[in-house]
Every structure is written in structure tokens, then in C-alpha cells.
Motif scaffolding. Structure first.
Motif, PDB file in Angstrom:
ATOM      1  N   GLN A  14      -2.427  -0.407 -32.236  1.00 33.57           N
ATOM      2  CA  GLN A  14      -1.247   0.307 -31.724  1.00 33.57           C
ATOM      3  C   GLN A  14      -1.046   0.125 -30.223  1.00 33.57           C
ATOM      4  O   GLN A  14      -0.050   0.589 -29.670  1.00 33.57           O
ATOM      5  N   ASP A  15      -1.974  -0.542 -29.550  1.00 37.81           N
ATOM      6  CA  ASP A  15      -1.784  -0.888 -28.138  1.00 37.81           C
ATOM      7  C   ASP A  15      -0.960  -2.169 -27.981  1.00 37.81           C
ATOM      8  O   ASP A  15      -0.613  -2.555 -26.857  1.00 37.81           O
ATOM      9  N   THR A  16      -0.666  -2.836 -29.090  1.00 35.67           N
ATOM     10  CA  THR A  16       0.125  -4.068 -29.038  1.00 35.67           C
ATOM     11  C   THR A  16       1.507  -3.794 -28.467  1.00 35.67           C
ATOM     12  O   THR A  16       2.231  -2.921 -28.939  1.00 35.67           O
ATOM     13  N   ALA A  17       1.856  -4.530 -27.416  1.00 38.01           N
ATOM     14  CA  ALA A  17       3.134  -4.332 -26.730  1.00 38.01           C
ATOM     15  C   ALA A  17       3.258  -5.355 -25.607  1.00 38.01           C
ATOM     16  O   ALA A  17       2.286  -6.046 -25.274  1.00 38.01           O
ATOM     17  N   VAL A  18       4.444  -5.401 -25.032  1.00 41.04           N
ATOM     18  CA  VAL A  18       4.624  -6.088 -23.753  1.00 41.04           C
ATOM     19  C   VAL A  18       4.320  -5.066 -22.665  1.00 41.04           C
ATOM     20  O   VAL A  18       4.882  -3.967 -22.673  1.00 41.04           O
ATOM     21  N   TYR A  19       3.437  -5.427 -21.761  1.00 39.68           N
ATOM     22  CA  TYR A  19       3.029  -4.531 -20.683  1.00 39.68           C
ATOM     23  C   TYR A  19       3.734  -4.934 -19.393  1.00 39.68           C
ATOM     24  O   TYR A  19       3.729  -6.108 -19.011  1.00 39.68           O
ATOM     25  N   TYR A  20       4.312  -3.925 -18.736  1.00 41.80           N
ATOM     26  CA  TYR A  20       5.076  -4.143 -17.520  1.00 41.80           C
ATOM     27  C   TYR A  20       4.426  -3.413 -16.347  1.00 41.80           C
ATOM     28  O   TYR A  20       4.009  -2.256 -16.475  1.00 41.80           O
ATOM     29  N   CYS A  21       4.416  -4.079 -15.229  1.00 41.08           N
ATOM     30  CA  CYS A  21       4.002  -3.481 -13.969  1.00 41.08           C
ATOM     31  C   CYS A  21       5.263  -3.018 -13.251  1.00 41.08           C
ATOM     32  O   CYS A  21       6.317  -3.671 -13.336  1.00 41.08           O
ATOM     33  N   ALA A  22       5.160  -1.901 -12.547  1.00 44.34           N
ATOM     34  CA  ALA A  22       6.318  -1.363 -11.841  1.00 44.34           C
ATOM     35  C   ALA A  22       5.884  -0.724 -10.534  1.00 44.34           C
ATOM     36  O   ALA A  22       4.735  -0.300 -10.390  1.00 44.34           O
ATOM     37  N   ALA A  23       6.826  -0.641  -9.600  1.00 46.35           N
ATOM     38  CA  ALA A  23       6.548  -0.061  -8.286  1.00 46.35           C
ATOM     39  C   ALA A  23       7.657   0.903  -7.903  1.00 46.35           C
ATOM     40  O   ALA A  23       8.829   0.666  -8.203  1.00 46.35           O
ATOM     41  N   THR A  24       7.266   1.973  -7.226  1.00 44.80           N
ATOM     42  CA  THR A  24       8.235   2.928  -6.732  1.00 44.80           C
ATOM     43  C   THR A  24       7.855   3.390  -5.335  1.00 44.80           C
ATOM     44  O   THR A  24       6.664   3.548  -5.033  1.00 44.80           O
ATOM     45  N   SER A  25       8.871   3.616  -4.526  1.00 41.97           N
ATOM     46  CA  SER A  25       8.645   4.182  -3.196  1.00 41.97           C
ATOM     47  C   SER A  25       8.692   5.700  -3.247  1.00 41.97           C
ATOM     48  O   SER A  25       8.507   6.372  -2.233  1.00 41.97           O
ATOM     49  N   GLY A  26       8.944   6.234  -4.428  1.00 45.84           N
ATOM     50  CA  GLY A  26       8.955   7.672  -4.602  1.00 45.84           C
ATOM     51  C   GLY A  26       7.570   8.171  -4.975  1.00 45.84           C
ATOM     52  O   GLY A  26       6.571   7.513  -4.766  1.00 45.84           O
ATOM     53  N   GLY A  27       7.526   9.356  -5.562  1.00 44.37           N
ATOM     54  CA  GLY A  27       6.247   9.945  -5.910  1.00 44.37           C
ATOM     55  C   GLY A  27       5.726   9.415  -7.228  1.00 44.37           C
ATOM     56  O   GLY A  27       6.440   8.744  -7.977  1.00 44.37           O
ATOM     57  N   PRO A  28       4.461   9.719  -7.535  1.00 44.33           N
ATOM     58  CA  PRO A  28       3.877   9.257  -8.801  1.00 44.33           C
ATOM     59  C   PRO A  28       4.500   9.989  -9.978  1.00 44.33           C
ATOM     60  O   PRO A  28       4.924  11.132  -9.876  1.00 44.33           O
ATOM     61  N   SER A  68       0.809  -1.217   0.000  1.00 47.50           N
ATOM     62  CA  SER A  68       0.000   0.000   0.000  1.00 47.50           C
ATOM     63  C   SER A  68       0.844   1.268   0.000  1.00 47.50           C
ATOM     64  O   SER A  68       0.353   2.344  -0.359  1.00 47.50           O
ATOM     65  N   SER A  69       2.098   1.162   0.393  1.00 49.56           N
ATOM     66  CA  SER A  69       2.955   2.348   0.449  1.00 49.56           C
ATOM     67  C   SER A  69       3.624   2.658  -0.884  1.00 49.56           C
ATOM     68  O   SER A  69       4.241   3.716  -1.033  1.00 49.56           O
ATOM     69  N   TYR A  70       3.481   1.771  -1.862  1.00 50.31           N
ATOM     70  CA  TYR A  70       4.131   1.966  -3.153  1.00 50.31           C
ATOM     71  C   TYR A  70       3.190   2.633  -4.155  1.00 50.31           C
ATOM     72  O   TYR A  70       1.995   2.326  -4.208  1.00 50.31           O
ATOM     73  N   VAL A  71       3.772   3.498  -4.937  1.00 41.67           N
ATOM     74  CA  VAL A  71       3.100   3.988  -6.139  1.00 41.67           C
ATOM     75  C   VAL A  71       3.301   2.919  -7.214  1.00 41.67           C
ATOM     76  O   VAL A  71       4.425   2.436  -7.421  1.00 41.67           O
ATOM     77  N   MET A  72       2.225   2.568  -7.886  1.00 41.68           N
ATOM     78  CA  MET A  72       2.284   1.515  -8.893  1.00 41.68           C
ATOM     79  C   MET A  72       2.069   2.104 -10.283  1.00 41.68           C
ATOM     80  O   MET A  72       1.311   3.067 -10.463  1.00 41.68           O
ATOM     81  N   GLY A  73       2.714   1.505 -11.251  1.00 42.74           N
ATOM     82  CA  GLY A  73       2.578   1.990 -12.610  1.00 42.74           C
ATOM     83  C   GLY A  73       2.522   0.859 -13.616  1.00 42.74           C
ATOM     84  O   GLY A  73       2.916  -0.269 -13.331  1.00 42.74           O
ATOM     85  N   TRP A  74       1.999   1.184 -14.763  1.00 42.81           N
ATOM     86  CA  TRP A  74       2.030   0.296 -15.924  1.00 42.81           C
ATOM     87  C   TRP A  74       2.766   1.014 -17.053  1.00 42.81           C
ATOM     88  O   TRP A  74       2.526   2.204 -17.319  1.00 42.81           O
ATOM     89  N   PHE A  75       3.646   0.263 -17.695  1.00 37.78           N
ATOM     90  CA  PHE A  75       4.380   0.741 -18.861  1.00 37.78           C
ATOM     91  C   PHE A  75       4.219  -0.296 -19.961  1.00 37.78           C
ATOM     92  O   PHE A  75       3.791  -1.420 -19.706  1.00 37.78           O
ATOM     93  N   ARG A  76       4.581   0.090 -21.164  1.00 38.55           N
ATOM     94  CA  ARG A  76       4.534  -0.868 -22.265  1.00 38.55           C
ATOM     95  C   ARG A  76       5.685  -0.609 -23.230  1.00 38.55           C
ATOM     96  O   ARG A  76       6.209   0.494 -23.309  1.00 38.55           O
TER      97      ARG A  76
END
Length: 121
Positions: free
Chosen positions: A87-101, A30-38
Motif C-alpha cells: 500500500q506504499d506503492t505510489a509516485v512520491y513527490y518532494c515539495a517546498a514551502t516558505s510557509g510553516g510546516p 535551509s529557509s524552506y520547509v520540505m515535505g514528501w507527498f505521494r
């Protein structure tokens, strides 16, 4: 240390939907900012969405079609993808950071292995 495992990728026709999931290990999800990249073949990794205490924010290319959410009790972040385009075709990655969004991949500390999303026309 956080380990991330994505799932939910696959092949879908244009206009269809997919929901990606990213399960995280660790007790402080819960303390991590989460992101999706591709990352599409031959292209750089690009920001898709992030979620923090401020809510979700999105790349312009997916705004209005994708929704990021999280379930802290399950240590899982989701990416609901609607109205998919080739154009949404890609490998999608989940990521986490303890920093800001934010949308810079370099700011994220932990990454999953990726899940392939292929949208056919």
C-alpha cells in the motif's frame, strides 16, 4: 524560485527499504520547509512527511517506518522508507514551502516531478 529533483524510487519487495532523495536548486534551501507527498493511481495526493525547524512529522500510515531528514549543505532532503508495504506503492513527490510546516499540499509552493515506488507482495 526552487527546482526540485527526486531520485531513488524503484521496485522493492514487501518488507524492504528504499531511500528517496530530493535535490534542490537555489541558495536559500535551509529557509524552506520540505515535505514528501505521494499519489497512488486513482487516489488523491496525500501527505507523507515534513521537516522544519521543529523536526520531522509524519502521516500516521508511515509513522515508525519512514524517516525524513535534510542536509542543508547539500540542499537535499531524504526519505528513508523501511518495512515497506504494497500500500506504499505510489509516485512520491518532494515539495517546498516558505510557509510553516504542515500536511496540506496546497500550502507548498514548489514541486518535483515525482519518483515511482512500487512494493510487491
Amino acid at each position: 524560485q526552487v527546482q526540485l529533483v527526486e531520485s531513488g524510487g524503484g521496485l522493492v519487495q514487501a518488507g524492504g527499504s528504499l531511500r528517496l532523495s530530493c535535490a534542490a536548486s537555489g541558495r536559500t534551501f535551509s529557509s524552506y520547509v520540505m515535505g514528501w507527498f505521494r499519489q497512488a493511481p486513482g487516489k488523491e495526493r496525500e501527505f507523507v512527511a515534513t521537516i522544519s525547524w521543529r523536526g520531522g512529522s509524519y502521516a500516521d500510515s508511515v509513522k515508525g517506518r519512514f524517516t525524513i531528514s535534510r542536509d542543508n549543505a547539500k540542499s537535499t532532503v531524504y526519505l528513508q522508507m523501511n518495512s515497506l508495504k504494497p500500500q506504499d506503492t505510489a509516485v512520491y513527490y518532494c515539495a517546498a514551502t516558505s510557509g510553516g510546516p504542515g500536511g496540506r499540499a496546497i500550502n507548498y509552493d514548489y514541486w518535483g516531478q515525482g519518483t515511482q515506488v512500487t512494493v510487491s507482495s
